[in-house]
Design a protein around this motif. Structure first.
Motif, PDB file in Angstrom:
ATOM      1  N   PHE A  51      44.206  39.082  45.213  1.00  0.00           N
ATOM      2  CA  PHE A  51      44.788  38.688  44.286  1.00  0.00           C
ATOM      3  C   PHE A  51      46.319  38.117  44.432  1.00  0.00           C
ATOM      4  N   TRP A  88      37.474  34.731  34.405  1.00  0.00           N
ATOM      5  CA  TRP A  88      39.081  34.542  34.412  1.00  0.00           C
ATOM      6  C   TRP A  88      39.278  33.052  33.822  1.00  0.00           C
ATOM      7  N   ARG A 106      44.377  39.775  31.395  1.00  0.00           N
ATOM      8  CA  ARG A 106      43.833  40.971  32.237  1.00  0.00           C
ATOM      9  C   ARG A 106      43.138  41.814  31.631  1.00  0.00           C
ATOM     10  N   THR A 107      41.904  41.536  31.640  1.00  0.00           N
ATOM     11  CA  THR A 107      40.976  42.588  31.068  1.00  0.00           C
ATOM     12  C   THR A 107      39.768  43.024  32.358  1.00  0.00           C
ATOM     13  N   PRO A 108      39.181  43.979  32.194  1.00  0.00           N
ATOM     14  CA  PRO A 108      38.238  44.299  32.998  1.00  0.00           C
ATOM     15  C   PRO A 108      37.354  43.435  33.497  1.00  0.00           C
ATOM     16  N   LEU A 137      39.457  40.234  35.634  1.00  0.00           N
ATOM     17  CA  LEU A 137      39.728  40.736  36.573  1.00  0.00           C
ATOM     18  C   LEU A 137      38.530  41.069  37.895  1.00  0.00           C
ATOM     19  N   ARG A 145      43.488  34.706  39.206  1.00  0.00           N
ATOM     20  CA  ARG A 145      43.185  36.340  39.158  1.00  0.00           C
ATOM     21  C   ARG A 145      44.461  36.953  39.861  1.00  0.00           C
ATOM     22  N   ASN A 146      45.129  37.856  39.024  1.00  0.00           N
ATOM     23  CA  ASN A 146      46.050  38.711  39.303  1.00  0.00           C
ATOM     24  C   ASN A 146      46.462  39.819  38.608  1.00  0.00           C
ATOM     25  N   PHE A 147      47.468  40.549  38.955  1.00  0.00           N
ATOM     26  CA  PHE A 147      47.536  41.710  37.882  1.00  0.00           C
ATOM     27  C   PHE A 147      48.754  41.678  37.094  1.00  0.00           C
ATOM     28  N   PHE A 148      49.590  40.788  37.055  1.00  0.00           N
ATOM     29  CA  PHE A 148      50.808  40.658  36.326  1.00  0.00           C
ATOM     30  C   PHE A 148      51.022  39.748  35.249  1.00  0.00           C
ATOM     31  N   SER A 206      51.508  41.979  45.721  1.00  0.00           N
ATOM     32  CA  SER A 206      50.059  42.041  44.932  1.00  0.00           C
ATOM     33  C   SER A 206      49.218  41.977  46.047  1.00  0.00           C
TER      34      SER A 206
END
Length: 214
Positions: free
Chosen positions: A77, A157, A146-148, A151, A139-142, A73
């Motif tokens: 994030f 968030w 998770r929307t624009p 994030l 906040r993280n990518f996984f 990560s």
């Protein structure tokens, strides 16, 4: 301490998966049903060996990802900000994979189990637990909504996930009730799609409110 706890829980999950696969292997047919369509008709099969190995491989895959993804990560994030929650939710995912895959093996071995009921109950419990911890995610990518807009902003968030936590718990409860009354796979898809679309729409709404206030 919590890392050791998570490790031991994962070890127990793997041990259960290995034991169940070894026990059911002689009872499985040469080709085991492993996928069903929305009408509960089999549309995918797997050889006995790989079907018996699937619970173990599935649990191991999630366990590995629970370690690899935080390491990969980006710093801004970083998952370590909510590491305890991440560990719990990864154990929940391992449990989900274990329950669903063991249900598949039991059905393949001829036991009177309903795959739609098992999958929907497991999914409902998964979303109930996810919803319970949703507000603690950062906040993280996984994992999470998770929307624009989520994030791009901590505020969006946090507000989206406070709302999403209640929404997911409601959706999980509805899924459990459907599983107990009429476990139709298409109903599960409708509930899941509604939850995610409402959550995504809410994130955009909050984004507009915050950006408009500026």
């Amino acid at each position: 301490m919590k890392l050791q706890r998570n490790l031991w829980v994962s070890v127990v999950f793997v041990a259960v998966a290995v034991a169940a696969g070894a026990w059911l292997y002689p009872q499985l047919p040469a080709e085991v049903p492993t996928h069903w369509d929305l009408h509960n008709h089999v549309n995918g099969i797997t050889s006995r060996f790989w079907a018996a190995a699937f619970p173990t491989l599935g649990v191991l895959a999630v366990a590995v990802l629970s370690v690899v993804l935080p390491a990969a990560s980006p710093r801004q994030f970083a998952i370590r900000r909510f590491g305890d929650v991440w560990g719990v939710l990864m154990l929940v995912m391992q449990g989900f994979v274990l329950v669903a895959s063991l249900g598949m093996l039991l059905a393949g071995a001829g036991y009177a189990v309903s795959m739609p009921t098992i999958v929907m109950l497991a999914t409902g419990v998964l979303y109930l637990l996810l919803g319970n911890y949703m507000g603690k995610l950062r906040r993280n990518f996984f994992i999470g909504i998770r929307t624009p807009w989520t994030l791009a902003s901590d505020a969006v968030w946090e507000r989206t996930h406070r709302f999403g936590g209640r929404l997911f718990m409601l959706g999980g409860l509805v899924t459990v009730l459907i599983a107990l009354v009429d476990p139709a796979p298409w109903l599960l898809l409708i509930v899941l799609a509604a939850m995610w679309l409402i959550a995504a729409g809410y994130s955009y709404f909050i984004h507009l409110r915050l950006e408009g206030s500026r």
